[in-house]
Scaffold this motif. Structure first.
Motif, mmCIF file in Angstrom:
data_model
loop_
_atom_site.group_PDB
_atom_site.id
_atom_site.type_symbol
_atom_site.label_atom_id
_atom_site.label_comp_id
_atom_site.label_asym_id
_atom_site.label_seq_id
_atom_site.Cartn_x
_atom_site.Cartn_y
_atom_site.Cartn_z
ATOM 1 N N ARG A 194 -40.262 -13.923 39.798
ATOM 2 C CA ARG A 194 -40.185 -12.834 38.640
ATOM 3 C C ARG A 194 -42.485 -12.010 38.009
ATOM 4 N N ILE A 195 -43.269 -13.023 38.222
ATOM 5 C CA ILE A 195 -44.064 -12.633 38.172
ATOM 6 C C ILE A 195 -45.208 -12.265 38.790
ATOM 7 N N PHE A 196 -44.854 -12.798 40.507
ATOM 8 C CA PHE A 196 -46.379 -12.040 41.285
ATOM 9 C C PHE A 196 -46.097 -10.362 41.013
ATOM 10 N N ILE A 197 -47.342 -10.006 41.493
ATOM 11 C CA ILE A 197 -47.265 -8.660 42.044
ATOM 12 C C ILE A 197 -46.479 -7.527 42.525
ATOM 13 N N PRO A 198 -45.624 -6.697 43.159
ATOM 14 C CA PRO A 198 -44.982 -6.433 44.041
ATOM 15 C C PRO A 198 -46.024 -5.981 45.279
ATOM 16 N N HIS A 199 -46.868 -5.940 45.114
ATOM 17 C CA HIS A 199 -47.354 -5.492 47.168
ATOM 18 C C HIS A 199 -48.557 -6.345 47.275
ATOM 19 N N SER A 200 -47.690 -8.046 47.254
ATOM 20 C CA SER A 200 -48.405 -9.314 46.994
ATOM 21 C C SER A 200 -47.103 -9.334 48.830
ATOM 22 N N TYR A 201 -47.797 -9.547 50.098
ATOM 23 C CA TYR A 201 -46.691 -9.393 50.806
ATOM 24 C C TYR A 201 -46.467 -10.223 51.721
ATOM 25 N N ALA A 202 -47.443 -11.186 52.056
ATOM 26 C CA ALA A 202 -47.567 -12.494 52.446
ATOM 27 C C ALA A 202 -46.207 -13.989 51.935
ATOM 28 N N ASN A 203 -45.130 -14.043 52.931
ATOM 29 C CA ASN A 203 -44.025 -15.342 53.179
ATOM 30 C C ASN A 203 -43.667 -15.738 51.585
ATOM 31 N N ARG A 204 -43.008 -13.791 51.633
ATOM 32 C CA ARG A 204 -41.768 -13.851 49.778
ATOM 33 C C ARG A 204 -41.062 -12.469 50.936
ATOM 34 N N ARG A 205 -39.866 -12.646 50.130
ATOM 35 C CA ARG A 205 -38.389 -11.906 51.216
ATOM 36 C C ARG A 205 -38.535 -10.787 50.995
ATOM 37 N N GLY A 206 -38.087 -9.940 51.914
ATOM 38 C CA GLY A 206 -38.179 -8.510 51.677
ATOM 39 C C GLY A 206 -39.472 -7.847 51.970
ATOM 40 N N LYS A 207 -40.802 -8.708 51.748
ATOM 41 C CA LYS A 207 -42.088 -8.083 52.459
ATOM 42 C C LYS A 207 -42.304 -8.113 53.628
ATOM 43 N N GLY A 208 -43.336 -9.215 54.089
ATOM 44 C CA GLY A 208 -44.030 -9.372 55.440
ATOM 45 C C GLY A 208 -44.601 -8.482 55.958
#
Length: 360
Positions: free
Chosen positions: A97-111
């Motif tokens: 809920r608090i992570f920025i949207p453009h941190s991409y590692a080890n997160r659902r829907g990122k990669g």
């Protein structure tokens, strides 16, 4: 008294789902099979140990990998991986809920591929990029700073106790590096506990939490909106080269609070037209290429798998999985001729379609 959060973490339902997640892709392993053979009993035993504070992590199995560079990997016992998943299932949503949207590692829907696509979109809008990465990141993560960072969103003391158990179980799993000293340190700084084992789901999650303050610093205090991060690799874009250089020194200073240092020899401001080394690719505004080192590694691995297939040591399905996995990765770049060249020597036994005809 047990907190509601810890009760949810150690519940049969949460542990069952955690065990199912930990077993994904591991069902051919003996430890996984042994756990699943007595599945309900193992879950109940683990639940009771957690509730009674009798749970103790086991010993890690360690080995090295050499791609993209030599790293010590630490594999926890299966039942410990179940606990890691149970912990992350409960705590991760609080930080999402608090992570920025453009941190991409080890997160659902990122990669990786989304991070590369976003880097290219920024390269089309800005003239310069500052690429930074942290020296010996996982080995340098300070336990006390990590605990302080987590405490603001994990107020339950019993969950923090479990976190400390997981942290301390990996104390001997990071590479032994000389003590780093930062402004204000005394000689006792050498005694600070640091390092996370590479291989734990919890380590991947905590690595994002640890750098979350840096993400906020770049976005809010530096005012850089064209920013993205993948684990400890991050990139800042702007049209003003001198501003990027100022940001570089501000980031170096801010990282000292986290007891981290960057690879200064790799930290340069370059025109985006020159190509941005990023996650195994070189990203340009109008195209992408696979890094030469990645090509060499991929060719060697595929040709080794083909040799095993030719000798009857692995099945066509295993060879095909390796080939299609490599194709799916490099096809994200402009790599048609590369794929043809690398796969040309691979000739299949009669009765199978050519690998070439399977290229997307």
């Amino acid at each position: 008294m047990m907190s509601d959060g810890f009760a949810a973490l150690s519940s049969f339902t949460n542990l069952k789902r955690a065990a199912e997640m930990a077993a994904k892709g591991k069902r051919g392993k003996r430890a996984t099979a042994e756990f699943e053979y007595n599945f309900a009993d193992e879950i109940i035993l683990l639940r009771d140990q957690l509730i009674n504070h009798a749970y103790r992590p086991g010993l890690y199995r360690q080995f090295y990998i050499h791609e993209p560079k030599k790293r010590l990997i630490s594999a926890a016992p299966f039942r410990d991986r179940v606990v890691h998943h149970a912990y992350c299932q409960l705590i991760e949503p609080r930080f999402e809920r608090i992570f920025i949207p453009h941190s991409y590692a080890n997160r659902r829907g990122k990669g990786t591929h989304r991070a590369i696509a976003y880097a290219q979109s920024l390269a089309r809008r800005y003239r310069y990029v500052l690429r930074l990465d942290i020296a010996k990141y996982f080995d340098s993560i300070d336990h006390q700073i990590l605990l302080d960072t987590m405490r603001s969103h994990v107020p339950e003391e019993d969950i923090l106790v479990l976190m400390k158990l997981i942290l301390h179980s990996g104390e001997n799993c990071s590479a032994q590096t000389p003590a780093d000293y930062f402004p204000g340190d005394d000689l006792l700084a050498a005694c600070r506990l640091k390092g996370l084992p590479i291989g734990n789901l919890s380590s991947q999650f905590w690595s994002n939490c640890y750098l979350h303050p840096l993400d906020l610093f770049v976005n809010r205090q530096l005012g850089c909106k064209a920013y993205l991060r993948y684990v400890d690799d991050f990139a800042l874009f702007d049209d003003d080269k001198s501003r990027l250089l100022d940001w570089k020194f501000a980031i170096i200073e801010r990282l000292q609070r986290l007891r981290l240092k960057i690879h200064e020899t790799k930290a340069h401001v370059i025109p985006v037209e020159a190509g941005i080394p990023w996650l195994g690719f070189v990203v340009y505004p109008d195209h992408k290429r696979v890094k030469a080192r990645k090509i060499t590694h991929g060719r060697r691995r595929l040709h080794h798998r083909y040799k095993l297939y030719s000798q009857g040591e692995i099945s066509f399905a295993e060879l095909d999985a390796a080939v299609q996995g490599w194709i799916n990765h490099v096809s994200f770049a402009d790599s048609w001729h590369l794929r043809e060249k690398v796969l040309a020597p691979i000739q299949l036994k009669p009765g199978f379609h050519s690998i070439k005809t399977r290229l997307p």
